[in-house]
Enzyme design. Structure first.
Site, PDB file in Angstrom:
ATOM      1  N   HIS A 206      -2.006  16.298  50.255  1.00  0.00           N
ATOM      2  CA  HIS A 206      -2.852  16.809  51.338  1.00  0.00           C
ATOM      3  C   HIS A 206      -3.628  15.649  51.985  1.00  0.00           C
ATOM      4  CE1 HIS A 206      -2.996  20.724  48.836  1.00  0.00           C
ATOM      5  NE2 HIS A 206      -2.270  20.995  49.903  1.00  0.00           N
TER       6      HIS A 206
ATOM      7  N   ARG B 230       7.386  19.244  53.105  1.00  0.00           N
ATOM      8  CA  ARG B 230       7.794  18.267  52.084  1.00  0.00           C
ATOM      9  C   ARG B 230       9.307  18.197  51.952  1.00  0.00           C
ATOM     10  NH1 ARG B 230       4.160  21.347  47.874  1.00  0.00           N
ATOM     11  NH2 ARG B 230       5.223  22.926  49.103  1.00  0.00           N
TER      12      ARG B 230
ATOM     13  N   SER C 260       0.011  21.812  44.708  1.00  0.00           N
ATOM     14  CA  SER C 260      -1.180  22.216  43.937  1.00  0.00           C
ATOM     15  C   SER C 260      -0.748  23.016  42.712  1.00  0.00           C
ATOM     16  CB  SER C 260      -2.110  23.073  44.806  1.00  0.00           C
ATOM     17  OG  SER C 260      -2.573  22.338  45.906  1.00  0.00           O
TER      18      SER C 260
END
Ligand code: PNS
Length: 165
Positions: free
Chosen positions: A24, A97, A135
């Site tokens: 991030h 990604r 995450s």
């Protein structure tokens, strides 16, 4: 009216940030270099059950981004496009990604465009070393005592260690 070229552009980078990762932060660096102002917007109502409270997620982001003068951390509730309009934002930034991210992101971007055609979604690529980072995986690693040092800033490392000690 200002021409498009001379008007300052506010971009919004929305997400759960549960917690913020180095991936991030890489994206925040890239986006803040392009746009005049970047609002990192933490989603208030998550369908997922977050590990960190909204306040904790905001605090971690604020600590990790204090050096960027054009980056603001905020919380939003309800429709992203309503929030973006209220912030007078012209752009939504989302990270991609891998190809697997694309389908979900495309659906969301097209739906958001249907709701508000004047706000563009811009997809950005994180640095290669973060292309497999999420995450969710960081939380799993932390819960199982795995190494998280390379994946999150120091303040997040401390908070994750405290959660799972
Ligand atoms: O980090 P995430 O979980 O991928 O972020 C997803 C998020 C919060 C950006 C997305 O779910 C969102 O925009 N939620 C707000 C509600 C909304 O506007 N829904 C319609 C999207 S098409």
């Amino acid at each position: 009216m200002d021409s498009v070229a001379s008007r300052p552009v506010t971009a919004i980078y929305p997400g759960s940030f549960d917690p913020v990762t180095n991936g991030h932060l890489d994206l925040i660096t890239r986006a803040s270099n392009i746009f005049d102002k970047l609002v990192v917007a933490v989603a208030h109502n998550l369908e997922k059950d977050p590990l960190f409270s909204e306040k904790e997620r905001v605090e971690m982001l604020e600590t990790a981004t204090f050096k960027w003068v054009n980056v603001e951390i905020d919380v939003f509730d309800g429709l992203l496009m309503d929030y973006a309009r209220a912030k007078k934002a012209g752009v939504i930034v989302r990270g991609i990604r891998a190809v697997s991210d694309y389908e979900y992101e495309l659906q969301m971007a097209m739906m958001n465009r249907k709701i508000e055609p004047d706000i563009e979604t811009v997809f950005m690529l994180p640095a290669e070393q973060y292309s497999y980072l999420s995450s969710r995986l960081v939380k799993e690693l932390a819960r199982l005592g795995g190494p998280i040092r390379d994946f999150v800033p120091a303040n997040v490392q401390e908070r994750l260690s405290a959660k799972f000690k």
